[in-house]
Design an enzyme around this catalytic site. Structure first.
Site, PDB file in Angstrom:
ATOM      1  N   ASN A   1      22.890 -20.535  96.705  1.00 44.53           N
ATOM      2  CA  ASN A   1      22.824 -21.346  97.922  1.00 44.53           C
ATOM      3  C   ASN A   1      21.445 -21.203  98.589  1.00 44.53           C
ATOM      4  O   ASN A   1      20.557 -20.525  98.078  1.00 44.53           O
ATOM      5  CB  ASN A   1      23.948 -20.940  98.875  1.00 44.53           C
ATOM      6  CG  ASN A   1      24.504 -22.108  99.646  1.00 44.53           C
ATOM      7  OD1 ASN A   1      23.763 -22.971 100.108  1.00 44.53           O
ATOM      8  ND2 ASN A   1      25.819 -22.148  99.818  1.00 44.53           N
TER       9      ASN A   1
ATOM     10  N   THR B   1      22.999  -0.325  97.159  1.00 52.43           N
ATOM     11  CA  THR B   1      21.974   0.629  96.725  1.00 52.43           C
ATOM     12  C   THR B   1      22.366   1.387  95.462  1.00 52.43           C
ATOM     13  O   THR B   1      21.569   2.157  94.935  1.00 52.43           O
ATOM     14  CB  THR B   1      21.693   1.649  97.834  1.00 52.43           C
ATOM     15  OG1 THR B   1      22.914   2.347  98.147  1.00 52.43           O
ATOM     16  CG2 THR B   1      21.174   0.962  99.086  1.00 52.43           C
ATOM     17  N   LYS B   2      23.612   1.205  94.985  1.00 51.38           N
ATOM     18  CA  LYS B   2      24.045   1.871  93.758  1.00 51.38           C
ATOM     19  C   LYS B   2      24.942   0.925  92.965  1.00 51.38           C
ATOM     20  O   LYS B   2      25.354  -0.128  93.462  1.00 51.38           O
ATOM     21  CB  LYS B   2      24.789   3.167  94.091  1.00 51.38           C
ATOM     22  CG  LYS B   2      26.113   2.956  94.811  1.00 51.38           C
ATOM     23  CD  LYS B   2      26.826   4.286  95.065  1.00 51.38           C
ATOM     24  CE  LYS B   2      28.199   4.075  95.715  1.00 51.38           C
ATOM     25  NZ  LYS B   2      28.889   5.364  95.913  1.00 51.38           N
TER      26      LYS B   2
ATOM     27  N   SER C   1      29.341 -10.232 102.923  1.00 53.99           N
ATOM     28  CA  SER C   1      28.158 -10.692 103.657  1.00 53.99           C
ATOM     29  C   SER C   1      27.458  -9.527 104.345  1.00 53.99           C
ATOM     30  O   SER C   1      28.100  -8.662 104.954  1.00 53.99           O
ATOM     31  CB  SER C   1      28.563 -11.723 104.709  1.00 53.99           C
ATOM     32  OG  SER C   1      29.091 -12.876 104.105  1.00 53.99           O
TER      33      SER C   1
ATOM     34  N   GLY D   1      26.691 -13.998 101.925  1.00 52.81           N
ATOM     35  CA  GLY D   1      25.489 -14.349 102.657  1.00 52.81           C
ATOM     36  C   GLY D   1      24.732 -13.151 103.204  1.00 52.81           C
ATOM     37  O   GLY D   1      25.320 -12.220 103.745  1.00 52.81           O
TER      38      GLY D   1
ATOM     39  N   HIS E   1       8.406   0.556  95.525  1.00 51.81           N
ATOM     40  CA  HIS E   1       7.108   1.195  95.725  1.00 51.81           C
ATOM     41  C   HIS E   1       7.282   2.709  95.813  1.00 51.81           C
ATOM     42  O   HIS E   1       8.359   3.206  96.163  1.00 51.81           O
ATOM     43  CB  HIS E   1       6.466   0.689  97.015  1.00 51.81           C
ATOM     44  CG  HIS E   1       6.302  -0.793  97.070  1.00 51.81           C
ATOM     45  ND1 HIS E   1       5.199  -1.440  96.568  1.00 51.81           N
ATOM     46  CD2 HIS E   1       7.125  -1.771  97.544  1.00 51.81           C
ATOM     47  CE1 HIS E   1       5.333  -2.748  96.734  1.00 51.81           C
ATOM     48  NE2 HIS E   1       6.490  -2.972  97.328  1.00 51.81           N
TER      49      HIS E   1
END
Length: 218
Positions: free
Chosen positions: A114, A194-195, A189, A171, A144
């Site tokens: 979307n 992170t895993k 949403s 979303g 980084h």
């Protein structure tokens, strides 16, 4: 004595073979291009001319995509297939769409993204079949160094992201570097993933965690 000497010779031969293999690997590593380092998940220089040229080519393609009328489905479809590394037969991308290289994005059959999707495909991003992305989803392979001196050098690295079949990403959710999602996963949403997670789960929150399991009907 003879047997001891034989064992010592075999050990020495094994040592030198390993040393030779290490030297070959070192030479191959030194000869790697920045693009090869990037795709291998190593530190690389994004200012490398080859990479800069590839990013520009991708930007010119999605710039066209983002200005082509929704009524011109043929042209939009052609641009998407030029931009992505591989696609299924059915694919729909709402504009605006942005990515880094495009060629590192691989999507299965019946893929939908979307409005406002951003995919930073410094490493490979792979979606299975029947995946849906809601508005403003971020898929980020780029990362980084934590050390400020290393970060300020301009060098960076990336980790691939893999999403299984039948996944729905809500979303403004963010999928971070190195994440793998199994089949039938729903990301709520605003979640920050992170895993990695396995099949048949709903994940939500920051950082995302499982809030329920799914029992597929078939």
């Amino acid at each position: 004595m003879w047997r001891s000497g034989q064992l010592a010779t075999q050990s020495a031969n094994g040592f030198y073979r390993q040393l030779e293999e290490n030297l070959i690997q070192d030479n191959e590593h030194k000869n790697m291009t920045e693009k090869q380092r990037m795709l291998a998940g190593e530190m690389y220089d994004p200012a490398d001319p080859e990479l800069a040229e590839l990013r520009l080519a991708a930007r010119l393609l999605f710039e066209q995509l983002n200005t082509v009328s929704q009524q011109d489905r043929v042209r939009r479809d052609k641009l998407i297939r030029q931009l992505f590394g591989s696609t299924g037969e059915q694919i729909q991308i709402e504009s605006p769409f942005h990515c880094d290289y495009g060629e590192n994005i691989h999507v299965g059959e019946n893929f939908f993204a979307n409005f406002g999707c951003v995919i930073l495909d410094v490493a490979e991003v792979r979606f299975g079949d029947n995946c849906m992305l809601a508005p403003q989803v971020g898929i980020y392979t780029a990362t980084h160094p934590l050390d400020p001196a290393e970060r300020n050098s301009g060098r960076e690295y990336a980790r691939p992201i893999t999403v299984g079949d039948n996944c729905w990403i809500g979303g403004m959710a963010v999928i971070n570097p190195g994440v793998t999602l199994g089949n039938n996963v729903v990301v709520a949403s605003g979640a920050v993933v992170t895993k990695s997670f396995g099949d048949n789960v709903v994940v939500a929150g920051n950082p995302a965690k499982v809030i329920r399991t799914i029992e597929p009907t078939s």
